[in-house]
Structures are given as structure tokens and as C-alpha cells.
Scaffold this motif. Structure first.
Motif, short mmCIF file in Angstrom:
data_model
loop_
_atom_site.label_atom_id
_atom_site.label_comp_id
_atom_site.label_asym_id
_atom_site.label_seq_id
_atom_site.Cartn_x
_atom_site.Cartn_y
_atom_site.Cartn_z
N TRP D 300 0.83 -1.21 0.00
CA TRP D 300 0.00 0.00 0.00
C TRP D 300 0.87 1.25 0.00
O TRP D 300 0.56 2.23 -0.69
N MET D 301 1.91 1.15 0.82
CA MET D 301 2.83 2.29 0.87
C MET D 301 3.36 2.60 -0.53
O MET D 301 3.26 3.74 -1.01
N SER D 302 3.94 1.58 -1.17
CA SER D 302 4.53 1.77 -2.51
C SER D 302 3.50 2.33 -3.47
O SER D 302 3.75 3.30 -4.21
N THR D 303 2.32 1.70 -3.47
CA THR D 303 1.28 2.16 -4.40
C THR D 303 0.91 3.61 -4.14
O THR D 303 0.74 4.42 -5.07
N MET D 304 0.78 3.97 -2.87
CA MET D 304 0.38 5.32 -2.54
C MET D 304 1.46 6.33 -2.95
O MET D 304 1.17 7.40 -3.49
N VAL D 305 2.71 5.95 -2.69
CA VAL D 305 3.79 6.87 -3.06
C VAL D 305 3.82 7.08 -4.58
O VAL D 305 3.90 8.21 -5.07
N VAL D 306 3.71 5.94 -5.31
CA VAL D 306 3.67 6.06 -6.79
C VAL D 306 2.52 6.94 -7.24
O VAL D 306 2.70 7.92 -7.99
N ALA D 307 1.32 6.60 -6.75
CA ALA D 307 0.13 7.35 -7.17
C ALA D 307 0.27 8.81 -6.76
O ALA D 307 0.01 9.74 -7.56
N GLY D 308 0.69 9.03 -5.49
CA GLY D 308 0.81 10.41 -4.99
C GLY D 308 1.78 11.23 -5.83
O GLY D 308 1.45 12.34 -6.28
N ALA D 309 2.96 10.65 -6.06
CA ALA D 309 3.97 11.39 -6.83
C ALA D 309 3.46 11.71 -8.23
O ALA D 309 3.60 12.84 -8.72
N SER D 310 2.83 10.70 -8.87
CA SER D 310 2.34 10.91 -10.24
C SER D 310 1.30 12.01 -10.28
O SER D 310 1.35 12.93 -11.11
N VAL D 311 0.33 11.91 -9.40
CA VAL D 311 -0.73 12.92 -9.39
C VAL D 311 -0.16 14.30 -9.09
O VAL D 311 -0.52 15.29 -9.72
N ALA D 312 0.75 14.37 -8.12
CA ALA D 312 1.34 15.66 -7.76
C ALA D 312 2.06 16.27 -8.96
O ALA D 312 1.84 17.44 -9.31
N LEU D 313 2.90 15.47 -9.62
CA LEU D 313 3.62 15.99 -10.79
C LEU D 313 2.65 16.44 -11.87
O LEU D 313 2.81 17.51 -12.46
N TYR D 314 1.64 15.59 -12.12
CA TYR D 314 0.68 15.93 -13.17
C TYR D 314 0.00 17.27 -12.88
O TYR D 314 -0.14 18.12 -13.76
N THR D 315 -0.40 17.43 -11.62
CA THR D 315 -1.09 18.67 -11.25
C THR D 315 -0.17 19.89 -11.43
O THR D 315 -0.57 20.90 -12.02
N VAL D 316 1.05 19.76 -10.94
CA VAL D 316 1.98 20.89 -11.04
C VAL D 316 2.25 21.23 -12.51
O VAL D 316 2.17 22.40 -12.91
N PHE D 317 2.52 20.22 -13.31
CA PHE D 317 2.84 20.47 -14.73
C PHE D 317 1.65 21.05 -15.48
O PHE D 317 1.80 21.91 -16.33
N LYS D 318 0.48 20.53 -15.17
CA LYS D 318 -0.72 21.03 -15.84
C LYS D 318 -0.90 22.52 -15.54
O LYS D 318 -1.26 23.32 -16.42
#
Lengths: 323, 323, 323, 323, 323
Positions: D300-318
Motif C-alpha cells: 500500500w505504501m509503494s502504491t500510494m507513493v507512486v500514485a501520490g507522486a504521479s498525481v502531484a507531478l501531473y497537477t503541477v505540470f498542468k
């Protein structure tokens, strides 16, 4: 200070004081020349009084940043030209030379010692017979001829530099940044050169025009025309050089664009060749029972797929000239 | 409002009201000057009536966006020139100066106080003797000389700015964006400057042409010619600066292209040096019985391959100057 | 259709039919004006017959795509100029205006209603006294003055647009594509504008030349000269704008190059910061007994190496201004 | 071969042999026209003898690659113009037309059949009355008018092509390579077109100059002036088109630069969004006892970190408009 | 050394020594030609004395780097032109030809043997009858005609090279670097060519001007005019070629930009298609109990996700034309 008194084309006196000038000037058979180097306003004042020079011409001598020009005053001409030398770093170093021309006196006023007046004197002495017949007109011709020859030498030097840059462009580029710096400098020198050489056309064309017969008589005409032809050659050549440099610069830009494309193609190619094996070994690194997991044939499989994909990509890219 | 009455070259009266002008103007020995600063239409109306100025010239004073010009009316000349100053941000700030020239009156109409008329007056006073002999022609000459000298100072300032940019180009670029902004501004100032300085050539060449002897007599001729020479120097210099800036700009572009290529080469190099070990460790991370799996010698093998590949790539790229 | 009959500078009749024209034209004290808007060939035929217009001039009215010009026929002048308006989208919309000028008649033929002839009439009425003395010459002057003023207004509008683009260039770029579109459009409008404004110089210089005294007498001379000055101002200004736009465009290109370099540097930097940890964890993911495999200190080791490498790279790149 | 004999403006004979020409030419009331299409040297020889044409003019007919010109020989004029047609691929196809003009004979020599002489004849016939009065001058006018009208049509076609390219530039680019090819072709056609249309100005200006009254009398003057105006319109228009194309080309380049920047920004963005999860799962793939190794919460940790990082980057770049 | 003595247009003597020249020259019925190839100063000195040539003209022969020119001396003309040949590598190789023209003598001084004087002689012999009537003027015409024809041939060769480059541009580019090299060379040749061909206009326009009737009489007039027309054709054509090359070069640049964009788009696309599976298999390589860890369905899941993502990305990119 150098002074000379010509009588019937022969130097009869040298190094006399300026104060004596007014005396010789009255004598129509005499031609007086004297040379000043970065004179003080006082020195100029004395000469101006002796020869009756116009105050504006005298002022122009003291100011910098003139342009080559020919001013016609009632009793004398005032000419500004530039001797062109190269300084130690190879940069253009124009030296101002102001000339007062009266009926039988020539005054040369150099901005500094770098203008080599000795070469001009040597030129005069080489064909002394002309002095007798044409006096001031001959002396002025010698001076202008020397100046224009100097410009001609320079344009040849610049031509050589352009050729060097051309060789560097298609040779082993070595230091690209150095190439840019040299091109930049060459163009800068060209701009400065044009600034002092283009107006020379006007100066000479005014002198050769037939109606100004007072100074340039029928016999001296072809000599001034000859200097004028030299000026035209210089300016023509400078224009050619500008075009050659622009050719150089634009080819350089196109080369850069070409190199960038080459680099990008290669980058793409090699990136693919490394990325594909990484993806495949990633597959075989999964903790799921993929076919061959933990089996020797799985290893052979993986190795073969990696090797096969790499070789295939390499072959394809090589064929397309992408590597 | 400043007014002056010259008689035989001497200021005999100052600060008299405009209404008195018509009286002095009739006297051929008198020369009247008065100066207006952003006058109202009414003020202009009064003067126009006193001196018999043409309505079109008066209208031109009230309109903005003139260009330097010389209009010849039956009884007077109308001249528009621009004094050039720099505002606080270093941008060009041309100030319009309109001049009416009649036989013995000079009217200067400044757009605003930034045109420093005191400097012009000081110039007049410095060589008062000329006023006596040449009257209005001398006053006009002083004004034009001041204006052109101001343009000359500016072109020197611009030259200094070009040199600074050249130094910045090959020095530590520091702030690239700042360099672009300064180049942009410099070029903009050059365009504005050319707009007010190029037509000056025409104005002066009209004045020096011999057939307009009414205003400029034989003795004043060289003085106007001198101003004309200055104008030519300014416009020549501006043209040189344009070429230098274009040299600057194009070298800058070539540098950018060069830097991009450098960056791309480096990117490619380092990407390879990092990607290759990743691919190798990917291989050793597979869950298949590759040679050395779980064996100490496998670790040494993997480490050696990684280190070997990295060092090899680094050496090769360094040799090719790709890093 | 608008018609007017002036007698001694006063409008004595309006709106009479064309057929009456020939009658008034014979009377030297009369000045006739009439205006046609996109007339049919028949209408033109009638007028042509009444006034004895040349068939070629009449043909030119019917054809599109003329250029501003002045044709001199035996009995009349034929002038084509363009009124310049902006259409709803802000694009340039030149409207052709053809003018026949005989000794005491002025015929204006508009391409369409967008050419606002009412403004011209208002201008005429504002200074009616001139009509009495100068007749047709005054009417024509009013018309040309109106046309050139319109061009002057437009060049001011274009100037404003250039300034807006300059602000956008160094401000928050917002929409880069929009900036390009606006620059493109502005340049297009400039080209179209030059096409109708440059030949105006020729038209007016022909009119002000002294030897064509029939139409423009000594008193009207300065008025036509004034319009000519305005035309010169417009064309000078347009040339300045062209240079400003070229400055704009080239700075924009340099900015793009600069931005690309910035992006590439950043791309390189962040790629390295992400790729290095990936390589390191790849190492710790190998199935070989590397130091610390399966040991807690191995985890700390790996984490420290990853963190250390990332922080080190970040610090170095930040210092080099690569991020 | 077409021949015509006009008498008092009426065609009295057609299709007679060349040999009869000398007979008619002697009669001042007659006007002879005949037309040759790519004649052999022999045919030209016969005509040359009949009409006394200069050998150089005859030679010029046989050589290709002339430029539009007007040569004045003692007994006749020799004119070269180019009819402009488009070939099947839409490329410019200029057809040479040589004209000999004697006092009462007009000889047209076409390079090939593509020059449509029938249209010229139709034009002549349409206003036959002029032939009676102006003879050869009228025939020549008709021919030149036809040629210039053809050039005018072509410049309109080119204008349309420029507009199409402009629409393509800002529309859906579709095929970028095709756009470049069309721009290239258009510019090539423009160069060729200028080559045959610019010298036309000189030809016509020579004809309209008043001192050549032999051919062009006072009555024909305005007609030649009209053709000259058309030529000026064509050359003006071509210059405008050149500027529009240069606008087009430079905007295209700026667009390419803009697109490259966009692509690079996007590449950076998505590369980061994919690389970061890869690095994280790399971490969780290590064979060291990291927190959560082999534990469900580790997943769960790994999945959350992956998902969190991806979403965060996507939001910032957008937000930064990088995606 | 070649010498010829014409009497009444017939060659009466060949190969006589220079010393005899002065004798023939006195006879008005004789026309003497002799040809020197890279003569020594002494040889020139002899001839100069025999014919009374001006020392400046003789000096010019000995100096290199002249430009095409025509100098008028009291007793003779001095003309410098350039024969243009291609060297073995296809580079331009101008050969200087100096000509002295006196009343009845023509002296041609070639820089070296590459200037093919035999072709000139053949031309003279082909139309011998002219020699009788026009003497020196005819001989000079033959020489100039030969030189200009050579330039015309060259401009045709250059035209062919431009067309080849155009074909290469849109064809299979093959070797891009080679294309740049050829363009560079072509432009360089053009610059050199313009340098020797542009001043020819001036030389010939001086000869055809009517007031120089001494050399060129009414009958020879059209022949010189014809050469002048050829020169104009050459310079016109060269200007067209310059524009075509600039079209070529700019299209090439645009193509490079286009290709770079294409490469970057592709790079992005394929990078994504490889990176996404890598990220997914990274996920399945974690040592945490993710869904399906160690389960056959986990393998199917992983494979399906990898395949699905890859196919989806491929489809989307293909649609957007990114691959």
C-alpha cells in the motif's frame, strides 16, 4: 617637427622653424611641406595664422571622430583621411591624418606617430621629377596613394582571414566557440573599415572632377584617377568580403542545425537500443510466475530476446543511417 | 518668455513684450530673438501676426509628430529639428524645436522645458562678434550646431552601449534574458534616433546649397557646411552601429545554437553512462538462473561489468569531447 | 448623387442633375463638384461626355487594383488615391477614390460608401473663403488632406499595436501562438498599407512641382507642400515601424532559442536526478549476494547512497543554474 | 504564317506571301503585319531583306535567354517582351515575343505556339477605328497591352496562392512538408516572373518619353502611358507579394521554434511522470529489508507513493501549462 | 608573341617584331594588333614607348587585383576585363585581360595562357569585312563580345547548378553535409563572379555613350549596344540566381527545423511506449505482496497491462501522427 622647402622640385631646406613659412609661401616657385604630429592648439594657431587657414578646419583637427572628407575653403582645401594599421591583437586601428592644401604649401597633421609619414616621404623622393612640375598636387597625390595602398593591403589581409575561416568551417571544427569569436571580430573590423573607406570615394571623386582644375591639372589628372580606381577596387572588394562572410555565417548556422539533427537522431537510436533490454529484463525481474521463471531455459530465453532485440534495432537504425 | 534685441551684434534689450517686436523688426540693423516654450495657440497667434508668419507653419507648431524639415515660405523659413535627450530610464527622448527665421528675427518654439535653450544662448554669447556681421544666420547656426552636437553625443553614448553588449556577449553571460532586453532596447532607440536624425541631412543640405544666398552668405557658408559634415558623421556612425548590432545579434544566435548542441551532446553522453548500468543491473535482477545468480562471483561479475562499461563510455566520450 | 455648384466660393446650388453640368462648366466663375459612388458604366459615360474626359481614365475607374497615381491628360487630371479604414476585424480596408480635375470641375468617384465623403465636405465648408480664390485647387487640397490625415491616423494606430506587442514580448507571454498571429497580421497590414501610401509621395511631388502652375498657384503651393510633408511623415514612420517589428520578431526568435536552451538544461538536470537513484536501486535489486543483501544495514546503505547522490546532484546543478 | 495588309485602318488582304511585303511597305497608306512562329534562319533572312532589318536584331531573335528590351536602330525598333503562361504543373512558362517595328510594318516573332496571337488580333479588331489613324503605333499598343494584361492576371494568381499559404499557415497545418514545397515553388516563380517583368518598366518608359514622337504621337501617348501604369502596378504588386511571402516564411520559422519548445516541454513533463514511479518501484524491488518488505502495508505504501507522486507531478505540470 | 598587321581589312603580315610597330602605326590605313602573355616589365616598356602609352596604364598591367574598368588617356584607352573559366575543381577562375586601344593599334595583354586568344582571333576572321571599315573598333568589339559570351556561358552553368541543388533539396537528401558544401561553394563562386561582371556594365555603358564617337562610330554603335545588352542580361540573371539560392537556403533551414520537430515527436512517442512497460514491470518486481504476487494470474495481469498500455499508446500516437 619635419619641414621641407622645395624649389624647382628639389629639397633646398629642411627642418626650418614654422615662423619662416610665410616668407617662402609668397614665392610662387617654392613648395613648402611640414608635418605635425598631435599638435597642441597653440602650434596649430601659429600655422593657421601663417597660412591663413580657416578656423573651422583648425577646429576639426582638434576634434576626434571625423570622417574622411574634403572641405573647400576660399584659400585652401582641408582633407581628412585615415591611415589604417592593425594593432597587436589584430584589430583595426585607423589613424587620422588631416591635410591642409594651399597653392604652394602642404601641411600634414597626424593624430599620432603610428601614421608612418616616412614611407610617404620615401615615395615622394622616389619620383622627384614630378615635384618640380606639379608641386603641391604631386605631394598630395603621393600621400593619398600611400593611404589607399594601405587600405588595399588591409583588404587583402581581411580576405586572407575570410579564407582561413572558410577552411576552418569545413575542416575539423576544433574549437567552435573560437570560430564564432573570430567571425565576430572580423565583421567588426569590416564595419570599422567601411566607415573610413567608403567616404574616400567621395573625396577622390571630388578631386578628379574636371572643374577643380586649380589643383589637379590635365597632366596630374590620370594620377588622381588612378588613386580613385584603387579606392573603387577597395570598396568593391569590401562588399565582396561582406557577402563571403554572410555566406560563411549562414552556412555555419545551417551546419549547426544539421549537427543538432544528427545528434538527436543518434540520441534516439541509442536510447532505444538501451531502453528495450532494460524493459525486457524488467519483465524477467517480476515476482510473478512468468514462463521460465527460475528455469535455466528462462535465462536463455531472456538473453536471446535481449540480444535479438538489440541486434535487430541496431541493424535497422544503421540501415536508416540513424546511428 | 525670453526675448532679446541685438543691435550691431550687441544685446541692447532683454525681456521686452512680444507686442514691441513689429517695431524692432522694421529696423534693418536690429536682430530680434524670442523663445517660446509650449505656447498656447493665442500666444502663437500674436507672434504670427507681428511677423507675418504663414498659417500652415503656425499649425505645424501646434501638431505633434513632425519630422525634421525645412519649409520655405515667401517671407520666412520654418525649420523643425529635434533636440535629443535621454530620460531617466535611458530611453531616447526627442524634444521638438520649431524655428521661424525671417530677415531679422529668429523665433524658437520649444515643445517643453527639457530642450535646454540656455546652452544655446551661452554658445551665442561665446562668439558675439559674429552676430554683428551675420545676424540671424549666425543665431540659427548656433542653434543647429547645438542640436547636432547633442545628436553626436548621443551616438557616442549608443556606441558605448554597443561595446558593453559586445563585452557581455563573450564574457560570463550572466543573465542572458537581460542581454536580450538590452539589445532590444538599444535597437529601439536606434530606430527612434534615425527617425529624427536622417531627415536632418536634407535640412542642412538645403541650407548649404549655394543658391539660397539670402540667408547664408559666403562667409557663413563654411559654418553651415561644418554642421552638415557633423550630420553626415552622425548618420554614418548610426549606420555602422546598426551593422555592429546586427553582428552582435547574429553572433548571439549562433552562440545559442552552439550551446544547444553542446547541451544535447552532454545529455546524450551522460544518459548513456547512467542507462547502461541500469540495463546491466536489470539483467542481474531477473528471477531466472543466470550465470552467477546468488553466487558471490556473480556480484563481482555484475560490479565489474557495470564499472567497466561506465569507465569505457566515459573515456570514449571524453575523447570525443562529448562530456 | 451629391452635386454642388460654387459661385464666388459660395454654394449656390445643390443636387442638380448631371446633364446640367456642361452648362455651368462653361462659366469660368463657377466651380462644380459632384460625387459618384460605385457608378455604373452608363453614369460614367454621361459625365465623361459632359466634361470631355479621356476614355482611358474612365476605364481606370471601372477597373479594380489601381495604385495611387496622377495622370495628366490634355484637358484634365486623373488622380487615384486610397482612403484607409479598418474593418471589423481590425484589418486594413483601403477604399479607392478616383478624382477627375478639370479647370472648374471636380468629380470624385468612390469605390463604395465606406469612403466618408461627408467629412471631406465638412472640411471644405470649414474654410469656405479659400474656395472663392482657389476654386478646384482648394477642393482637391481638402480631399487629399483628408486622405493623408486618415493615413496618418492609421500609422498611429499601427504604432500603438507595435507597442502592445513589445509589452507582450517581455511581459508574461501568456499565449505565444496568439503573439505570432498578431505579429503576422500586423506585418500583413503594413505591407498593404505601404502599397497604397508609398506611391502617394509621387502623386504629391508631381502636384507641388513648380512648373505645373496651372492648377496649384503660388498661394496654394504651401498647402500642397504641407500635404506632401504629411505624406513624407507617414512613409518615414512606416519605415520606422517596419524596423521596430523586425526588432520585435528577431528578439522573439532569440527568446525562443533561449527558452529552448533553458528547457534542455532543466531536462538534463532532472533526468540525471531521477536516473541515478533508479540505477542505484537497480543495483540493490540484483539477485546476487552484494554487500548488505538482505541485511538492514544494506537498506540504510542503499537509502543513503540514493539520498546522497540526489542531494549532491541537486546542489551542483542548482549552483550551475541548471535547474 | 499569318499576314495582314491594312489600308486606311481596314484589313484589305490576308495571307499573302512575304515576298510581296516590300511592295506594300513603300505605300505610306498601308500598314503591314505579319507573324512568324519559331521561324528558321532562312525565313528570317527573307524578311530581314524585305524590310531592311539590322543583322543584330535578327540574331537576337534566334538566340534564347533574352531579356525584355527595346533597341532603337536607324530604320526600325526591335522589342523583346515575354508573354507569361502557366504550364500544367502550375509553373511559370514565359514565352518570348520579338517585335520589329518599322514605319508601316509590324513583325511579330513568337518563340512557340503557346503565345496566343489570336487574342491579340481579336483585341486589334475590337477597336479598328484606331488603326486607321495610328497605324503601327496602335498595333504595337494592342500587343503590349495584351502582354501586360497577362502579367497582371498572373500576379493576381500568385496573390491568391499567397493567401492560400497564409490560410494553411494558421489552419490545421496538415502536411508541413507540402507547405514548404509550395512556398519554395511560389518564390521560385516570383523570381522568374520578376526577371521578365521588371525590365518592362524600362521598355515602356522609353516608349512614353515625349521625345520619341516618331512612333507615339500626342494622341497615342496616353495609351502607352496607360500600359506603363499597368506595368508599374504589376511590379509594385510583385514587391508587396515578396514581402508577404517573407512574412509568411518568417512566421513559419517562428512557429516551428514555438512547436519545438512545446514538444520539449511536454517531453520533459511526461518523462518525469513515468520516471518517478519507475524509481520508486525500483526502491521496492531491492533485495534489502526496507520498511514494509514483504508486508501488505509495504504494497500500500509503494502504491500510494507512486500514485501520490504521479498525481502531484501531473497537477503541477498542468498548472504550469507544461503538458 | 602574336602580331598582325591589317591593311584595308586584310591581314598582310604576321609575327613581325614589336620594334616595327611604330612604323606601321603612322600609316592611317593600317591596323596593328599584337598580343602579349604575362609580359615582363621590359617587354611592356618597349611597347609603351612605341605606342606612347601612359605609365599608369602600364603599371596597372603589372599589378594584380584590378577590377574591370575603362580609363581614358589622351592618346589611348586602357581597358581591363576578365575572361572567366572554371578550374578543374569547378571553381571560378577569372583571367585578367588588359587592352590598350589607340587610333590604329590594339594591344591585348593576357595574365596567362588560360585566356584563349585563339577563339577571339577566329571570331575576327569570321567576319573580316568589318575590319576594313571599322578597324580597331571592330577588333575591340570582337574581344569584348567573346569575354561577355564567356560570362554568359558561365551564368548558364551556375543556373544548372542551382537547379541541381533544388532537385537535391526535395529529393532523397542523401548527403546533407555535401549539399551544404555545394551551396557554400556556389555562393562563393557567385560573389567572385559578380565582382568581375558588375563593373562591366560601366565599361560598356561608357563605350556606347554617343559622345565618345571617336572610337565607336554610328555604324558600330549597335554592335557595342548589343554587347551591353548581353552584359545586362548576365547581371540580371546573376541577381535572379542570388534570389533562387537564397530561396534554396531558407527552404533548407525550414526543412531542418521541420525534421528536428519530427524527430523530437518520434523520440517522445517511442520513449513513452518503452518507458511505460518498464514502469509496470518495475511494479511487478517489487518485493511486497502486491495483488497477484507469485500467482499465475499475476503474470497474466502484468502481461495484459503491459500489452494493453503499449497498444493503446501506439494507437493514440499513430492517430496524432506522432510516430
Amino acid at each position: 617637427m619635419r619641414t621641407r622647402l622645395y624649389k624647382d622640385g628639389v629639397v633646398v631646406k629642411k627642418g626650418f622653424p614654422i615662423a619662416d613659412v610665410s616668407e617662402y609661401v609668397c614665392d610662387d616657385d617654392c613648395v613648402v611641406w611640414f608635418d605635425l604630429c598631435s599638435p597642441s592648439p597653440d602650434q596649430l594657431g601659429v600655422i593657421s595664422e601663417e597660412l591663413g587657414l580657416h578656423e573651422l578646419a583648425v577646429e576639426d583637427v582638434l576634434n576626434d571622430h571625423q570622417r574622411p572628407k574634403l572641405d573647400v575653403y576660399d584659400s585652401h582645401l582641408f582633407i581628412t583621411v585615415y591611415g589604417i594599421y592593425l594593432d597587436d591583437e589584430g584589430d583595426l586601428d585607423p589613424v587620422e591624418m588631416n591635410v591642409f592644401v594651399t597653392k604652394n604649401a602642404l601641411v600634414t597633421v597626424r593624430e599620432n606617430e603610428r601614421f608612418n609619414i616616412d614611407d610617404v616621404v620615401a615615395r615622394w623622393d622616389a619620383s622627384g621629377e614630378h615635384t618640380a612640375r606639379h608641386g603641391v598636387a604631386f605631394l598630395l597625390h603621393g600621400l593619398l596613394d600611400y593611404v589607399v595602398d594601405g587600405q588595399f593591403d588591409l583588404v587583402q589581409t581581411l580576405d586572407g582571414q575570410v579564407e582561413e575561416l572558410e577552411d576552418a568551417l569545413f575542416g575539423e571544427s576544433g574549437n567552435n566557440r573560437e570560430l564564432q569569436r573570430r567571425t565576430f571580430r572580423l565583421r567588426k573590423n569590416m564595419v570599422r573599415f567601411r566607415k573610413v573607406t567608403l567616404p574616400m570615394r567621395e573625396v577622390l571623386s571630388t578631386l578628379v572632377r574636371r572643374d577643380r582644375q586649380v589643383l589637379v591639372n590635365a597632366e596630374m589628372g590620370p594620377y588622381y584617377q588612378d588613386v580613385y580606381d584603387h579606392v573603387l577596387r577597395v570598396t568593391d572588394w569590401v562588399d565582396s568580403l561582406r557577402e563571403l562572410i554572410s555566406n560563411l555565417r549562414e552556412t555555419h548556422l545551417a551546419q549547426q542545425g544539421f549537427k543538432l539533427n544528427e545528434i538527436m537522431k543518434r540520441l534516439t537510436g541509442w536510447a532505444a537500443i538501451i531502453a528495450v533490454p532494460t524493459a525486457i529484463t524488467g519483465f524477467y525481474g517480476q515476482n510473478v510466475p512468468y514462463p521460465g521463471e527460475g528455469q535455466p531455459w528462462g535465462f536463455w530465453m531472456s538473453t536471446m530476446v535481449v540480444a535479438g532485440a538489440s541486434v535487430a534495432l541496431y541493424t535497422v537504425f544503421k540501415k536508416k543511417d540513424w546511428l
